[in-house]
Design an enzyme around this catalytic site. Structure first.
Site, PDB file in Angstrom:
ATOM      1  N   ASP A   1      -5.833   3.595  14.024  1.00  0.00           N
ATOM      2  CA  ASP A   1      -4.559   4.581  13.265  1.00  0.00           C
ATOM      3  C   ASP A   1      -4.321   5.886  12.459  1.00  0.00           C
ATOM      4  O   ASP A   1      -4.624   6.711  12.975  1.00  0.00           O
ATOM      5  CB  ASP A   1      -3.923   3.254  13.157  1.00  0.00           C
ATOM      6  CG  ASP A   1      -2.802   2.262  13.770  1.00  0.00           C
ATOM      7  OD1 ASP A   1      -2.908   2.219  14.909  1.00  0.00           O
ATOM      8  OD2 ASP A   1      -3.142   1.131  13.248  1.00  0.00           O
TER       9      ASP A   1
ATOM     10  N   ASP B   1       1.034  -1.479   0.088  1.00  0.00           N
ATOM     11  CA  ASP B   1      -0.086  -0.085  -0.031  1.00  0.00           C
ATOM     12  C   ASP B   1       1.070   1.216  -0.489  1.00  0.00           C
ATOM     13  O   ASP B   1       0.988   2.372  -1.159  1.00  0.00           O
ATOM     14  CB  ASP B   1      -0.949   0.031   1.521  1.00  0.00           C
ATOM     15  CG  ASP B   1      -2.115  -0.904   0.855  1.00  0.00           C
ATOM     16  OD1 ASP B   1      -1.932  -1.398  -0.151  1.00  0.00           O
ATOM     17  OD2 ASP B   1      -2.835  -0.836   1.999  1.00  0.00           O
TER      18      ASP B   1
ATOM     19  N   SER C   1      -4.029  -8.874   8.521  1.00  0.00           N
ATOM     20  CA  SER C   1      -2.753  -6.985   8.696  1.00  0.00           C
ATOM     21  C   SER C   1      -2.228  -7.267   9.930  1.00  0.00           C
ATOM     22  O   SER C   1      -2.747  -7.266  10.699  1.00  0.00           O
ATOM     23  CB  SER C   1      -4.185  -6.617   8.748  1.00  0.00           C
ATOM     24  OG  SER C   1      -3.420  -4.773   9.149  1.00  0.00           O
TER      25      SER C   1
ATOM     26  N   ARG D   1       2.180   5.302  17.309  1.00  0.00           N
ATOM     27  CA  ARG D   1       1.363   6.206  16.274  1.00  0.00           C
ATOM     28  C   ARG D   1       2.281   7.989  16.716  1.00  0.00           C
ATOM     29  O   ARG D   1       2.868   8.611  16.019  1.00  0.00           O
ATOM     30  CB  ARG D   1       0.749   6.068  16.163  1.00  0.00           C
ATOM     31  CG  ARG D   1      -0.385   5.168  15.288  1.00  0.00           C
ATOM     32  CD  ARG D   1       0.730   4.113  14.633  1.00  0.00           C
ATOM     33  NE  ARG D   1      -0.235   2.837  13.458  1.00  0.00           N
ATOM     34  CZ  ARG D   1       0.389   2.069  13.658  1.00  0.00           C
ATOM     35  NH1 ARG D   1       1.394   1.313  14.259  1.00  0.00           N
ATOM     36  NH2 ARG D   1       0.148   1.348  12.661  1.00  0.00           N
TER      37      ARG D   1
HETATM   38  N1  ARG Z   1      -6.595  -2.682  17.306  1.00  0.00           N
HETATM   39  C1  ARG Z   1      -5.239  -2.960  17.103  1.00  0.00           C
HETATM   40  C2  ARG Z   1      -4.707  -1.369  17.729  1.00  0.00           C
HETATM   41  O1  ARG Z   1      -6.105  -0.281  17.630  1.00  0.00           O
HETATM   42  C3  ARG Z   1      -4.019  -2.549  16.710  1.00  0.00           C
HETATM   43  C4  ARG Z   1      -4.262  -1.785  15.224  1.00  0.00           C
HETATM   44  C5  ARG Z   1      -3.425  -2.137  14.039  1.00  0.00           C
HETATM   45  N2  ARG Z   1      -3.749  -3.713  13.776  1.00  0.00           N
HETATM   46  C6  ARG Z   1      -3.020  -4.287  12.576  1.00  0.00           C
HETATM   47  N3  ARG Z   1      -3.252  -5.752  13.183  1.00  0.00           N
HETATM   48  N4  ARG Z   1      -2.988  -3.719  11.869  1.00  0.00           N
HETATM   49  O2  ARG Z   1      -3.762  -0.642  18.944  1.00  0.00           O
END
Ligand code: ARG
Length: 410
Positions: free
Chosen positions: A124, A14, A175, A95
């Site tokens: 995110d 991506d 993911s 983040r």
């Molecule tokens: N659910 C978790 C959060 O909101 C992880 C998000 C990213 N997870 C991922 N498998 N890409 O902090």
């Protein structure tokens, strides 16, 4: 000068496609920035080169490992941060540090805009954009996947058409987001929440059902921070890495949970955070010995609020800053040593010692010669129970006393 955008680059399909995609959609030059948060995996120089091959005018890797461990994971440890009592905030912690590096890069390269590869369904995107607004309100933010219609199919088609040096055939069903604090895995067959995770989901932990022999570890803390393991001095990063290795070998820190996202969706996620879970268990027990009761009870509420704020992308908010000050203050005496046994999926504390401990053997002991005068307890209970006694008597007067099923109460 052509307008510039700094893209938070992971090296995946991506964000690789996003480089050309953004250029075509906006005319801006793209600077790709990858951040090393101890995620391991692909070599970061390879990732950097890939960004250039995909058309970035500049690409670099920021090494934020120590910074992430010290300034982001350690506050989470002090807060014993477990969202919904289970998730140690792995992605939520990363983040804000990425945001900080994006803003720094934007300033350095005179960019007007930053970009990220999040979808419109997750937390995110919120963490990135609220973080950016908080640190640099003048910066614009674009999200190619969400705002420029960069779907997965379009990404594959684009990558093939432009012969981008990126794998498009091997479709990973999951993911994944990972860093030194842990690993998050979602999507694919895990979206059916009755499906158990298969072995291939895990990478930071071995199967706890077949553990190696028990591993005893001594962790020394100073003011809530691990400073030595088995007597060897460690930095926060080294502490997390070592515990990832040792607790991971015992299958500690596997978490399978349906969680409440900020955007209102319930989602199923598998986490692995062996180091984080073991360190939190040790830290928490040291607090049990060293933090005064009322402070500890109140801290629990602050921990929950802190954790929710950070989960919700409010890392740079005023409230988070105020709660940090409280949490920091509670750590004054959280110094000492914890002994733990790591085995078969569990990190079990078996010993604790601290010069600042509030545990008083002479008060607690049931042996001869204790210094606690038990006769004081009687009067204390009399007064402590007074309000309950008065209220109970009133209940009886109004016929609302507890019915024990043995006849009339009055
Ligand atoms: N659910 C978790 C959060 O909101 C992880 C998000 C990213 N997870 C991922 N498998 N890409 O902090």
């Amino acid at each position: 000068m052509t307008e510039r955008v700094v893209l938070a680059y992971s090296g995946g399909l991506d964000t690789s496609v996003a480089i050309g995609w953004i250029k075509e959609a906006t005319g801006m030059d793209v600077i790709a920035m990858a951040v090393d948060l101890g995620q391991g995996g692909e070599d970061l120089d390879v990732i950097r080169q890939r960004a250039l091959d995909c058309g970035a005018i500049e690409a670099y890797v920021a090494d934020a490992r120590e910074e992430f461990a010290t300034e982001y994971c350690m506050p989470a440890l002090k807060a014993n941060a477990l969202y919904m009592d289970s998730y140690p905030l792995v992605s939520a912690l990363s983040r804000p540090v990425i945001v900080k590096h994006l803003v720094r890069a934007a300033r350095q390269f005179d960019a007007t805009t930053v970009a990220h590869g999040c979808t419109g369904k997750g937390n995110d995107q919120v963490r990135f954009e609220v973080g950016i607004t908080s640190l640099a309100p003048e910066l614009k933010c674009i999200s190619p996947v969400r705002d420029l219609a960069l779907t997965r199919e379009a990404a594959i088609e684009y990558a093939e058409k432009h012969q981008l040096p990126i794998e498009t055939t091997k479709h990973n069903p999951f993911s994944i987001d990972q860093n030194v604090w842990g690993r998050a895995v979602e999507t694919g067959f895990l979206e059916d929440i009755w499906n158990a995770p298969t072995k291939d989901v895990y990478s930071y932990t071995d199967d706890p059902a077949y553990p190696p022999i028990p591993d005893e570890v001594h962790i020394t803390f100073v003011k809530g921070i691990p400073v030595a393991i088995d007597g060897r001095a460690v930095t926060p990063l080294q502490a997390i890495e070592e515990m990832n290795r040792r607790a991971g070998a015992q299958g500690i820190g596997r978490i399978d949970v349906v969680e409440d996202r900020l955007v209102g969706i319930k989602s199923r996620e598998i986490y692995e955070a062996p180091g984080a879970i073991a360190l939190i268990a040790a830290h928490h027990e040291l607090e049990n010995c060293t933090i005064e009761r009322e402070q500890a009870r109140f801290k629990k509420q602050i921990e929950d609020r802190w954790t929710t704020l950070v989960y919700d992308g409010q890392w740079y908010s005023p409230l988070k800053k105020s709660l940090d000050a409280f949490l920091e203050d509670t750590q004054d005496y959280v110094s000492g040593e914890i002994r733990m046994t790591l085995h078969g999926g569990r990190a079990t504390v078996t010993g604790r010692r601290s010069d600042a401990s509030l545990y008083d053997f002479n008060l607690a002991t049931y042996d001869e010669g204790d210094s606690y005068d038990q006769s004081n307890a009687r009067g204390f209970i009399e007064i402590f129970g007074m309000t309950s006694k008065l209220a109970a008597a009133r209940d009886v007067k109004f016929g609302k006393g507890v019915d024990f099923g043995v006849g009339d109460l009055s």
